[in-house]
Every structure is written in structure tokens, then in C-alpha cells.
Design an enzyme around this catalytic site. Structure first.
Site, PDB file in Angstrom:
ATOM      1  N   GLY A 100      11.685  -8.237  50.534  1.00 27.61           N
ATOM      2  CA  GLY A 100      10.269  -7.886  50.384  1.00 27.61           C
ATOM      3  C   GLY A 100       9.929  -6.405  50.496  1.00 27.61           C
ATOM      4  O   GLY A 100       8.795  -6.071  50.839  1.00 27.61           O
ATOM      5  N   SER A 142      13.169  -5.066  41.310  1.00 31.02           N
ATOM      6  CA  SER A 142      14.450  -4.370  41.507  1.00 31.02           C
ATOM      7  C   SER A 142      15.558  -5.232  40.928  1.00 31.02           C
ATOM      8  O   SER A 142      16.216  -5.956  41.662  1.00 31.02           O
ATOM      9  CB  SER A 142      14.771  -4.173  42.978  1.00 31.02           C
ATOM     10  N   CYS A 167      21.729  -4.227  40.498  1.00 34.11           N
ATOM     11  CA  CYS A 167      22.152  -2.895  40.075  1.00 34.11           C
ATOM     12  C   CYS A 167      23.643  -2.790  39.833  1.00 34.11           C
ATOM     13  O   CYS A 167      24.112  -1.780  39.326  1.00 34.11           O
ATOM     14  CB  CYS A 167      21.739  -1.894  41.137  1.00 34.11           C
ATOM     15  N   SER A 206      18.042  -3.352  49.731  1.00 31.86           N
ATOM     16  CA  SER A 206      16.597  -3.142  49.665  1.00 31.86           C
ATOM     17  C   SER A 206      16.251  -1.689  49.316  1.00 31.86           C
ATOM     18  O   SER A 206      17.087  -0.977  48.755  1.00 31.86           O
ATOM     19  CB  SER A 206      15.952  -3.592  50.976  1.00 31.86           C
TER      20      SER A 206
HETATM   21  N1  SAH Z   1      13.902  -5.075  46.309  1.00 30.70           N
HETATM   22  C1  SAH Z   1      14.592  -6.107  47.049  1.00 30.70           C
HETATM   23  C2  SAH Z   1      16.076  -6.171  46.787  1.00 30.70           C
HETATM   24  C3  SAH Z   1      16.518  -6.333  45.379  1.00 30.70           C
HETATM   25  S1  SAH Z   1      18.271  -6.526  45.233  1.00 30.70           S
HETATM   26  C4  SAH Z   1      14.350  -5.898  48.534  1.00 30.70           C
HETATM   27  O1  SAH Z   1      13.479  -5.122  48.919  1.00 30.70           O
HETATM   28  O2  SAH Z   1      15.052  -6.496  49.343  1.00 30.70           O
HETATM   29  C5  SAH Z   1      18.371  -7.568  43.841  1.00 30.70           C
HETATM   30  C6  SAH Z   1      17.963  -8.983  44.120  1.00 30.70           C
HETATM   31  O3  SAH Z   1      18.001  -9.694  42.886  1.00 30.70           O
HETATM   32  C7  SAH Z   1      18.889  -9.751  45.058  1.00 30.70           C
HETATM   33  O4  SAH Z   1      18.148 -10.196  46.161  1.00 30.70           O
HETATM   34  C8  SAH Z   1      19.403 -10.939  44.223  1.00 30.70           C
HETATM   35  O5  SAH Z   1      19.491 -12.140  44.952  1.00 30.70           O
HETATM   36  C9  SAH Z   1      18.331 -11.040  43.151  1.00 30.70           C
HETATM   37  N2  SAH Z   1      18.744 -11.640  41.880  1.00 30.70           N
HETATM   38  C10 SAH Z   1      19.790 -11.282  41.100  1.00 30.70           C
HETATM   39  N3  SAH Z   1      19.833 -12.031  39.976  1.00 30.70           N
HETATM   40  C11 SAH Z   1      18.776 -12.884  40.036  1.00 30.70           C
HETATM   41  C12 SAH Z   1      18.279 -13.899  39.156  1.00 30.70           C
HETATM   42  N4  SAH Z   1      18.884 -14.162  38.009  1.00 30.70           N
HETATM   43  N5  SAH Z   1      17.184 -14.590  39.518  1.00 30.70           N
HETATM   44  C13 SAH Z   1      16.549 -14.295  40.702  1.00 30.70           C
HETATM   45  N6  SAH Z   1      16.973 -13.344  41.557  1.00 30.70           N
HETATM   46  C14 SAH Z   1      18.071 -12.642  41.236  1.00 30.70           C
END
Ligand code: SAH
Length: 340
Positions: free
Chosen positions: A16, A78, A81, A325
Site C-alpha cells: 500500500g 507499480s 520490475c 515497495s
Molecule cells: N507499490 C507496491 C509494491 C509493488 S511490487 C507497494 O507499495 O508495496 C509489484 C507487485 O505486483 C507485487 O506485490 C506483486 O505481487 C504484484 N503483481 C505482479 N504481477 C501481478 C499480477 N499479474 N496481478 C496482480 N498483481 C501482480
């Protein structure tokens, strides 16, 4: 924003970070739907945002119809990556982990209510095919965009986390920059958004006190010290910087984040010199070198004091989730710039 309350669709929501950034920006935003596929991240998310409609879903299962019903006007996301990181294979759009993002690009032209997008990714994204596909899709849907490479260091926060950001809005162009430049500083036209928020040194971000058994959990084991003492990035409480904490922190020694000299009264250089001479790890032990705790990393990343982990989230998982995150202050500034 007055009457037109921001309705945020938070994709790849993790723990989050985007939600906290929207709260911090204090622009009257509401997260109407948040989606992530990772169950341990979702547990942490729901623990902190009990009111939010958070779903454990694959983003590839979202369709335009379902999204339009929620009337979101803002997407914060996000995407994963790994396809673009320096250590990865750089498979770019060929990487299966890009397929949900590619799916979103297909859906985007059918999203009737979206006027704003804020996206975070790793450095390297800016030169990827995925970036070209994304910006092309944005343009064809009538969005203007700006790209940035920014680190919390520019807000005087003592932690490096250089990341790629893209902000986009429909209908009106930005008053700064161009679509061919990647900005490495916040635009300077608004002093409110460029003012530093950081506390300069690490000290204010650190735990105030430790019970002995608590401290013991975070001390670097003698074995680890013996093996990796050359490659650890050791920081003092008075230092004004630290390395980016990644998801492998405390698991791999190299390049995953700094460690702290807990005892500031001993001289780091003296103790290391003595250890180099006789190989007795007792010298190093006097420094009480330890990992930063998840709470301390969360502090550096701008998570509020009321953020917490459910008790059953393991230490390793906490580090992994924080490493994935983002810096809440940086995103919050960008959000304000986008809405200006
Ligand atoms: N901004 C977030 C972190 C993003 S990291 C924070 O603040 O914590 C990328 C996230 O994408 C990961 O939690 C991973 O579980 C999710 N993710 C990756 N592929 C996905 C998909 N196909 N559907 C839903 N979530 C996905």
C-alpha cells in the site's frame, strides 16, 4: 479538487505504498479498488486498510467493464520490475511478468473515467520496449505525460532509492518539461513540492530503544561478519545516507542495503583494523553491527507511524515486502505535481 473527489484504482498494490502516498498528499482521495496477486502482501495491506476493497487477483482478470463500474479517475500502479532490472535477464516485453501490464494497455482505451495515471518502476524501464508501448498507448488515449528518475535523497531523506516515475493526465498538458526529457529533479515551479521533508541524519529514523533479546535478532552473526565483512555497507547513526533496501535484505549481503553500527562510542576504523590484524571477530562484535529493522526501513520509506505488520508476517517477508515497495514522500510529491 473540491467536489470532484479522486477515486483511485491501485494496481499491484503490495503493502500500500501508493495508498499512503495519496493519504499524505491530502488531496481528498479515496482508493476505490486495490489489486495484488500476492497473499502475504495483501494480508499486510488489509491489516492496515480495513475499509478498502482489496482483492487477491491476477490483474489479467480485470476487464474494462468491471473497472468502469467503479468510476475511478486515477490509476496508481507499480508493475513488476524484474523484466527491466540490471540483474535480471532483461527479457522486457517478452517476460511473462509483463503480460498483466500489456493487458492493461489493451484495456486502457476502454476506460472511460480515467484522467490521471501515476506509475513507478525501476531504473532501466525508461529504455525498455515496454516504456515505448506504454507511452504510445497513453498518447493514443489523449494523455500527456512526464517521466522522472528520482531518489528520496533529493528530499533530504538519508536513503537512496532511485526509481523511474511516470505521471500522465488527459486533456491538458503540463506546465513544465517535455515528453522527450527524463527529469532528474522535481520541477521547481512550486516551492511546496520541492521543500525537503527529510531529517538529514539516520538517527531520527531509528528505533529509540531495544530490549536485549530484540537487539539480538538483528545483530549480524559472527559467521556472516567473518565471511562478508568487506562487502557490508556500514553506516553510523549520524550518517546522512544509506543504500537502497531491496527485497533480499538480510538474506544476501551484497548490495541489498546498509547495516548499522549500533554502538556509536566505538571507532569503526579502529575495530576493523584490529580485526584485519588478528582475525579475531571479537573486535567487530564490539561495534554491534546490525540490520536495520523493518520499522526503521519503513520510516525511511515514509510509511506513517501507524503502519504495522500483522504479527504472523515473518521477518524475511517483512524485508521482502518493504524492498518491493516505494518511497511514500516521493510519490506523494509527484501526485501533487500531477494535480496542480
Ligand atoms: N507499490 C507496491 C509494491 C509493488 S511490487 C507497494 O507499495 O508495496 C509489484 C507487485 O505486483 C507485487 O506485490 C506483486 O505481487 C504484484 N503483481 C505482479 N504481477 C501481478 C499480477 N499479474 N496481478 C496482480 N498483481 C501482480
Amino acid at each position: 479538487m473540491g467536489e470532484t473527489k479522486l477515486r483511485i484504482l491501485e494496481l499491484y498494490s503490495g503493502i500500500g505504498g501508493m495508498h499512503y502516498a495519496a493519504e499524505l498528499a491530502n488531496v481528498g482521495a479515496e482508493v476505490v479498488f486495490s489489486v495484488d496477486i500476492n497473499t502475504s502482501a495483501n494480508e499486510v495491506y488489509r491489516h492496515n486498510f480495513k475499509q478498502t476493497n482489496q482483492q487477491s487477483r491476477n490483474i489479467e482478470s480485470l476487464n474494462a467493464n468491471e473497472i468502469n463500474k467503479l468510476k475511478p479517475n486515477f490509476i496508481m500502479m507499480s508493475p513488476p520490475c524484474q523484466p527491466f532490472t540490471r540483474v535480471g535477464l532483461k527479457l522486457d516485453v517478452e517476460d511473462s511478468r509483463c503480460s498483466s501490464f500489456l493487458h492493461l494497455l489493451d484495456v486502457l482505451p476502454h476506460l472511460e473515467t480515467i484522467s490521471f495515471i501515476l506509475m513507478e518502476n525501476v531504473v532501466g524501464f525508461e529504455t525498455s520496449e515496454m516504456r515505448n508501448a506504454f507511452t504510445k498507448a497513453l498518447k493514443s488515449c489523449g494523455f500527456y505525460f512526464r517521466e522522472f528518475l528520482l531518489s528520496p535523497v533529493s528530499l533530504q531523506i538519508p536513503n537512496s532509492r532511485n526509481r523511474y516515475y511516470l505521471i500522465a493526465k488527459k486533456f491538458t498538458n503540463f506546465a513544465f518539461g517535455t515528453e522527450t526529457d527524463i527529469m532528474t529533479t522535481f520541477p521547481s515551479n512550486s516551492c511546496e513540492v520541492t521543500m525537503p521533508v527529510g531529517q538529514k541524519t539516520l538517527e531520527p529514523y531509528l528505533e529509540k530503544s531495544f530490549a536485549d533479546e530484540e537487539l539480538a535478532r538483528f545483530l549480524l552473526p559472527a559467521k556472516t561478519l567473518m565471511k562478508y565483512w568487506r562487502i557490508f555497507d556500514v553506516r553510523q547513526r549520524s550518517d546522512v545516507s544509506s543504500c537502497c533496501f531491496t527485497k533480499a535484505y538480510s538474506h544476501y549481503a551484497e548490495g541489498t542495503g546498509s547495516v548499522l553500527q549500533h554502538v556509536s562510542s566505538e571507532s569503526f576504523h579502529e575495530k576493523f583494523a584490529e580485526f584485519e590484524k588478528d582475525g579475531n571477530v571479537a573486535h567487530l562484535k564490539l561495534l554491534q553491527l546490525r540490520y536495520f529493522t523493518p520499522r526503521e526501513i519503513a520510516n525511511l520509506m515514509g510509511f506513517p507511524a501507524h503502519f504495522s505488520f500483522p504479527e504472523n508476517t515473518s521477518l524475511k517477508t517483512r524485508y521482502r515486502l518493504l524492498g518491493n515497495s516505494l518511497n511514500v514522500h516521493v510519490v506523494s510529491r509527484l501526485l501533487k505535481i500531477l494535480l496542480e
